[in-house]
Design a protein around this motif. Structure first.
Motif, PDB file in Angstrom:
ATOM      1  N   GLY A 115     -43.549 -86.166   3.511  1.00  0.00           N
ATOM      2  CA  GLY A 115     -43.574 -87.025   2.506  1.00  0.00           C
ATOM      3  C   GLY A 115     -44.802 -87.909   2.661  1.00  0.00           C
ATOM      4  N   ASN A 116     -45.241 -88.408   3.537  1.00  0.00           N
ATOM      5  CA  ASN A 116     -46.494 -89.024   3.817  1.00  0.00           C
ATOM      6  C   ASN A 116     -47.741 -88.405   3.191  1.00  0.00           C
ATOM      7  N   ALA A 117     -47.899 -87.471   3.095  1.00  0.00           N
ATOM      8  CA  ALA A 117     -48.849 -86.579   2.585  1.00  0.00           C
ATOM      9  C   ALA A 117     -48.901 -86.389   0.843  1.00  0.00           C
ATOM     10  N   VAL A 118     -47.467 -86.208   0.571  1.00  0.00           N
ATOM     11  CA  VAL A 118     -47.361 -86.365  -0.903  1.00  0.00           C
ATOM     12  C   VAL A 118     -47.351 -87.446  -1.532  1.00  0.00           C
ATOM     13  N   THR A 119     -47.163 -88.583  -0.776  1.00  0.00           N
ATOM     14  CA  THR A 119     -47.185 -89.864  -1.298  1.00  0.00           C
ATOM     15  C   THR A 119     -48.740 -90.290  -1.290  1.00  0.00           C
ATOM     16  N   ASP A 120     -49.582 -89.902  -0.418  1.00  0.00           N
ATOM     17  CA  ASP A 120     -51.064 -89.901  -0.276  1.00  0.00           C
ATOM     18  C   ASP A 120     -51.771 -89.360  -1.293  1.00  0.00           C
ATOM     19  N   ALA A 121     -51.337 -88.121  -1.407  1.00  0.00           N
ATOM     20  CA  ALA A 121     -51.828 -87.230  -2.586  1.00  0.00           C
ATOM     21  C   ALA A 121     -51.683 -88.072  -4.231  1.00  0.00           C
ATOM     22  N   GLU A 122     -50.401 -88.503  -4.169  1.00  0.00           N
ATOM     23  CA  GLU A 122     -50.060 -88.916  -5.671  1.00  0.00           C
ATOM     24  C   GLU A 122     -50.876 -90.346  -5.714  1.00  0.00           C
ATOM     25  N   ALA A 123     -51.077 -91.098  -4.729  1.00  0.00           N
ATOM     26  CA  ALA A 123     -51.865 -92.145  -4.902  1.00  0.00           C
ATOM     27  C   ALA A 123     -53.113 -91.831  -5.233  1.00  0.00           C
ATOM     28  N   ARG A 124     -53.739 -90.793  -4.941  1.00  0.00           N
ATOM     29  CA  ARG A 124     -55.268 -90.274  -4.970  1.00  0.00           C
ATOM     30  C   ARG A 124     -55.351 -89.559  -6.402  1.00  0.00           C
ATOM     31  N   GLY A 125     -54.144 -89.440  -6.992  1.00  0.00           N
ATOM     32  CA  GLY A 125     -54.446 -88.472  -8.192  1.00  0.00           C
ATOM     33  C   GLY A 125     -54.485 -87.041  -8.090  1.00  0.00           C
ATOM     34  N   LEU A 126     -54.137 -86.613  -6.830  1.00  0.00           N
ATOM     35  CA  LEU A 126     -54.300 -85.128  -6.470  1.00  0.00           C
ATOM     36  C   LEU A 126     -52.816 -84.319  -6.829  1.00  0.00           C
ATOM     37  N   PRO A 127     -53.043 -83.226  -6.915  1.00  0.00           N
ATOM     38  CA  PRO A 127     -51.936 -82.379  -7.052  1.00  0.00           C
ATOM     39  C   PRO A 127     -50.689 -82.395  -5.985  1.00  0.00           C
ATOM     40  N   SER A 128     -49.633 -83.298  -6.000  1.00  0.00           N
ATOM     41  CA  SER A 128     -49.111 -83.780  -4.925  1.00  0.00           C
ATOM     42  C   SER A 128     -48.117 -82.706  -4.676  1.00  0.00           C
ATOM     43  N   GLU A 129     -47.477 -81.903  -5.423  1.00  0.00           N
ATOM     44  CA  GLU A 129     -46.435 -80.849  -5.229  1.00  0.00           C
ATOM     45  C   GLU A 129     -47.132 -79.737  -4.378  1.00  0.00           C
ATOM     46  N   LYS A 130     -48.386 -79.303  -4.723  1.00  0.00           N
ATOM     47  CA  LYS A 130     -49.202 -78.274  -4.039  1.00  0.00           C
ATOM     48  C   LYS A 130     -49.514 -78.759  -2.812  1.00  0.00           C
ATOM     49  N   ILE A 131     -49.990 -79.858  -2.422  1.00  0.00           N
ATOM     50  CA  ILE A 131     -50.480 -80.567  -1.384  1.00  0.00           C
ATOM     51  C   ILE A 131     -49.025 -80.702  -0.341  1.00  0.00           C
ATOM     52  N   GLY A 132     -48.024 -81.001  -1.163  1.00  0.00           N
ATOM     53  CA  GLY A 132     -46.586 -80.804  -0.326  1.00  0.00           C
ATOM     54  C   GLY A 132     -46.394 -79.271   0.449  1.00  0.00           C
ATOM     55  N   GLU A 133     -46.715 -78.481  -0.383  1.00  0.00           N
ATOM     56  CA  GLU A 133     -46.731 -77.018  -0.030  1.00  0.00           C
ATOM     57  C   GLU A 133     -47.666 -76.687   1.009  1.00  0.00           C
ATOM     58  N   ILE A 134     -48.875 -77.197   0.828  1.00  0.00           N
ATOM     59  CA  ILE A 134     -49.958 -76.953   2.009  1.00  0.00           C
ATOM     60  C   ILE A 134     -49.559 -77.703   3.329  1.00  0.00           C
ATOM     61  N   TRP A 135     -49.205 -79.024   3.183  1.00  0.00           N
ATOM     62  CA  TRP A 135     -48.513 -79.629   4.512  1.00  0.00           C
ATOM     63  C   TRP A 135     -47.387 -78.947   5.055  1.00  0.00           C
ATOM     64  N   GLU A 136     -46.307 -78.287   4.178  1.00  0.00           N
ATOM     65  CA  GLU A 136     -45.266 -77.762   4.675  1.00  0.00           C
ATOM     66  C   GLU A 136     -45.792 -76.585   5.665  1.00  0.00           C
ATOM     67  N   LEU A 137     -46.740 -75.774   5.024  1.00  0.00           N
ATOM     68  CA  LEU A 137     -47.452 -74.741   5.828  1.00  0.00           C
ATOM     69  C   LEU A 137     -48.236 -75.209   7.330  1.00  0.00           C
ATOM     70  N   LEU A 138     -48.853 -76.456   6.947  1.00  0.00           N
ATOM     71  CA  LEU A 138     -49.617 -76.951   8.166  1.00  0.00           C
ATOM     72  C   LEU A 138     -48.578 -77.313   9.343  1.00  0.00           C
ATOM     73  N   VAL A 139     -47.461 -77.878   8.847  1.00  0.00           N
ATOM     74  CA  VAL A 139     -46.430 -78.514   9.789  1.00  0.00           C
ATOM     75  C   VAL A 139     -45.674 -77.218  10.476  1.00  0.00           C
ATOM     76  N   GLU A 140     -45.300 -76.434   9.759  1.00  0.00           N
ATOM     77  CA  GLU A 140     -44.590 -74.966  10.158  1.00  0.00           C
ATOM     78  C   GLU A 140     -45.445 -74.436  11.355  1.00  0.00           C
ATOM     79  N   THR A 141     -46.915 -74.152  11.022  1.00  0.00           N
ATOM     80  CA  THR A 141     -47.871 -73.694  11.744  1.00  0.00           C
ATOM     81  C   THR A 141     -48.302 -74.418  12.993  1.00  0.00           C
ATOM     82  N   SER A 142     -48.150 -75.833  12.745  1.00  0.00           N
ATOM     83  CA  SER A 142     -48.069 -76.584  13.959  1.00  0.00           C
ATOM     84  C   SER A 142     -47.060 -76.519  14.914  1.00  0.00           C
ATOM     85  N   ILE A 143     -45.968 -76.471  14.481  1.00  0.00           N
ATOM     86  CA  ILE A 143     -44.585 -76.404  15.192  1.00  0.00           C
ATOM     87  C   ILE A 143     -44.525 -75.093  16.039  1.00  0.00           C
TER      88      ILE A 143
END
Length: 103
Positions: free
Chosen positions: A63-91
């Motif tokens: 959620g933090n990544a998506v919110t930050d992406a939205e604030a920066r005008g970045l593709p927040s949905e795709k960044i949310g997907e990237i972070w999902e993969l990042l967090v799952e890989t981290s776990i």
């Protein structure tokens, strides 16, 4: 590879863009290395393997990544997907480290 690079708004040709992208990718890898270092630290600190996965924390981080992406005008949905993969890989990495430390 040239370690000097221009910011995006200062680039005037594709070679400068490519140097900037490659430099940024190396910086991202350094940050990922640090992030996974925190996963190693968490594996060392957590005394119970069952608390490695924390769904509330996962949702907060994404959620933090998506919110930050939205604030920066970045593709927040795709960044949310990237972070999902990042967090799952981290776990998964943290679980491997937890097992390795205690083997």
């Amino acid at each position: 590879m040239d370690d000097t690079f221009k910011l995006p708004e200062d680039c005037i040709d594709m070679s400068e863009v490519r140097v900037g992208v490659d430099t940024t990718d190396r910086q991202l890898m350094e940050l990922l290395d640090r992030r996974f270092g925190y996963m190693r630290a968490a594996a060392r600190i957590k005394t119970d393997r069952n608390i490695v996965r924390d769904e509330a924390r996962k949702a907060q981080v994404i959620g933090n990544a998506v919110t930050d992406a939205e604030a920066r005008g970045l593709p927040s949905e795709k960044i949310g997907e990237i972070w999902e993969l990042l967090v799952e890989t981290s776990i998964a990495y943290e679980l491997e480290e937890w097992d390795r430390i205690r083997a």
